[in-house]
Design an enzyme around this catalytic site. Structure first.
Site, short mmCIF file in Angstrom:
data_model
loop_
_atom_site.label_atom_id
_atom_site.label_comp_id
_atom_site.label_asym_id
_atom_site.label_seq_id
_atom_site.Cartn_x
_atom_site.Cartn_y
_atom_site.Cartn_z
N ARG A 159 -2.83 14.61 -1.23
CA ARG A 159 -1.95 13.46 -0.87
C ARG A 159 -0.66 13.85 -1.58
O ARG A 159 -0.12 13.02 -2.44
CB ARG A 159 -2.44 12.21 -1.28
CG ARG A 159 -3.63 11.68 -0.36
CD ARG A 159 -3.15 11.48 1.01
NE ARG A 159 -4.41 11.17 1.71
CZ ARG A 159 -5.08 12.19 2.43
NH1 ARG A 159 -4.71 13.15 2.32
NH2 ARG A 159 -6.02 11.54 2.91
N SER A 227 -4.85 3.26 3.08
CA SER A 227 -5.52 3.11 1.82
C SER A 227 -4.51 3.05 0.78
O SER A 227 -3.57 3.57 0.44
CB SER A 227 -5.96 4.73 1.34
OG SER A 227 -6.70 5.35 2.55
N GLU A 332 -1.92 5.16 -3.67
CA GLU A 332 -1.33 6.10 -2.57
C GLU A 332 -0.41 5.33 -1.86
O GLU A 332 0.44 6.23 -1.63
CB GLU A 332 -2.44 6.12 -1.73
CG GLU A 332 -1.98 7.29 -0.59
CD GLU A 332 -3.30 7.65 0.36
OE1 GLU A 332 -4.39 7.72 -0.23
OE2 GLU A 332 -3.09 7.63 1.46
#
Ligand SMILES: Cc1cc2nc3c(=O)[nH]c(=O)nc-3n(C[C@H](O)[C@H](O)[C@H](O)COP(=O)(O)OP(=O)(O)OC[C@H]3O[C@@H](n4cnc5c(N)ncnc54)[C@H](O)[C@@H]3O)c2cc1C
Length: 344
Positions: A159, A227, A332
């Protein structure tokens, strides 16, 4: 003051000074240059708004990327695609499936734009997009200079990419170029995909969509940004400490070797959803924000949530997980305050 509510899948009520849509680099640069010297005016580039939460009114201009266009050619071994950053990710993946340009099947139904996919190196069901990206075309905001980042230049991680660090807020991504090998191994190791008999890209694509629809709330019905937190990656020692207390800690080795001598150097990913569940937040509601009952990694807007509801819930989760496990969760999602990105 234009509303940003429909520009972010979390759907909080927030406004900004102005929203400008652009369809090519020259229109972007002319808008950008007309506002960049106004120090009172912050600038935020937006794709599909599925990773951005406006927790407050934004004192600035939101520039929405609508650069479109998909071109393709192939060689004996690969398909090559050049895709406008403003294309919708899932529509693009579906087009590729229909054309038999395979490789994206595990990444179906991720919301957002193609242009945002390299930024946090989107991933799902065992595949991360960096394995399919050849290069990323960008424009430096301040100078208008065009630059091409190779896959290596992007410094992809979990990520993560250089566009979240050295190049954060410095470039506009205009196009993403993909390189898809014609011969590759299908990724079916993840959970329910492993049960597919005689897997094909089409079967994986359909199964991924089915699983995602059953587990994740549809942002069109229930505001969310996917998320909310990253899955933490911890040392073997931290993992062992938790495993001593909890028999069945789900975990994945993300780096290191399986040789006995190197086990202590391993990095272990522990699903944040499990940590949040153990901390007692699964299904918990605070004002108008809920920790999703079937996927606690997702926070949802029950309708009328405020930015401070979101921040309070997120901080409570971070503090509880830290107190229980000594692990610091990191968001995130991108959280925005009235001047730009904020951290928790
Ligand atoms: C229901 C749901 C499920 C999700 N599932 C997943 C998943 O499985 N895996 C995963 O990785 N993510 C997932 N996400 C997160 C999200 O879909 C991805 O992060 C996606 O890539 C965000 O795209 P976007 O265009 O909506 O980004 P935005 O929110 O519009 O932007 C994200 C960031 O990128 C910047 N940005 C966007 N476009 C450009 C550009 N052209 N140039 C420069 N900067 C730009 C923005 O300034 C911002 O900082 C999910 C989200 C939702 C709502």
């Amino acid at each position: 003051m234009p509303s940003l509510q429909s520009y972010s899948t979390f759907g909080l009520s927030a406004s900004c000074d102005s929203i400008e849509l652009f369809t090519d680099v020259s229109s972007f640069l002319s808008i950008y240059n007309s506002i960049k010297n106004r120090t009172d005016n912050a600038i935020y580039i937006l794709g599909g708004g599925s990773n951005s939460i406006f927790t407050n009114d934004f004192d600035g201009t939101v520039l929405v990327n609508e650069i479109k266009g998909i071109s393709h050619f192939d060689t004996e071994s690969h398909h090559f695609l050049r895709v406008g950053a403003g294309e919708n990710w899932h529509d693009f993946v579906t087009l590729c499936m229909n054309e038999k340009w395979y490789g994206f099947e595990n990444l179906a139904l991720i919301p957002g734009s193609v242009g945002a996919c390299p930024i946090q190196n989107i991933g799902a069901y065992g595949v991360e997009v960096n394995t399919l990206i050849e290069k990323v075309e960008c424009v430096f905001l301040k100078t208008g200079e065009q630059v091409v980042l190779s896959n290596e230049d992007c410094q992809f991680g979990y990520r993560d990419s250089v566009i979240k660090h050295e190049l954060a807020n410095k470039v506009l991504i205009t196009h993403v170029n993909f390189k898809l090998p014609k011969h590759y191994e299908l990724e079916t190791s993840y959970g329910e995909l492993a049960a597919l008999s005689e897997p094909t890209p089409e079967k994986i694509y359909s199964k991924v969509i089915e699983i995602r629809k059953s587990k994740l709330p549809d942002p069109a019905e229930l505001g969310n940004a996917g998320s909310f937190f990253k899955n933490p990656v911890v040392s073997q020692a931290v993992y062992q400490g938790i495993a001593q207390e909890y028999d069945s800690v789900p975990h994945f080795v993300v780096s290191g070797s399986t040789e006995l001598s190197s086990i202590e150097n391993e990095q272990i990913k522990i699903p944040a959803a499990w940590l949040i569940d153990q901390a007692g937040f699964k299904g918990k509601t605070l004002n108008k924000v809920r920790c999703h009952p079937t996927q606690p990694l997702v926070l949802t807007n029950l309708g009328g949530a405020t930015g401070s509801d979101v921040i309070t819930m997120a901080k409570d989760i971070i503090a509880s997980v830290h107190e229980k496990f000594g692990i610091q969760l990191e968001p995130e999602v991108r959280l925005l305050g009235n001047k730009g990105l904020i951290s928790l």
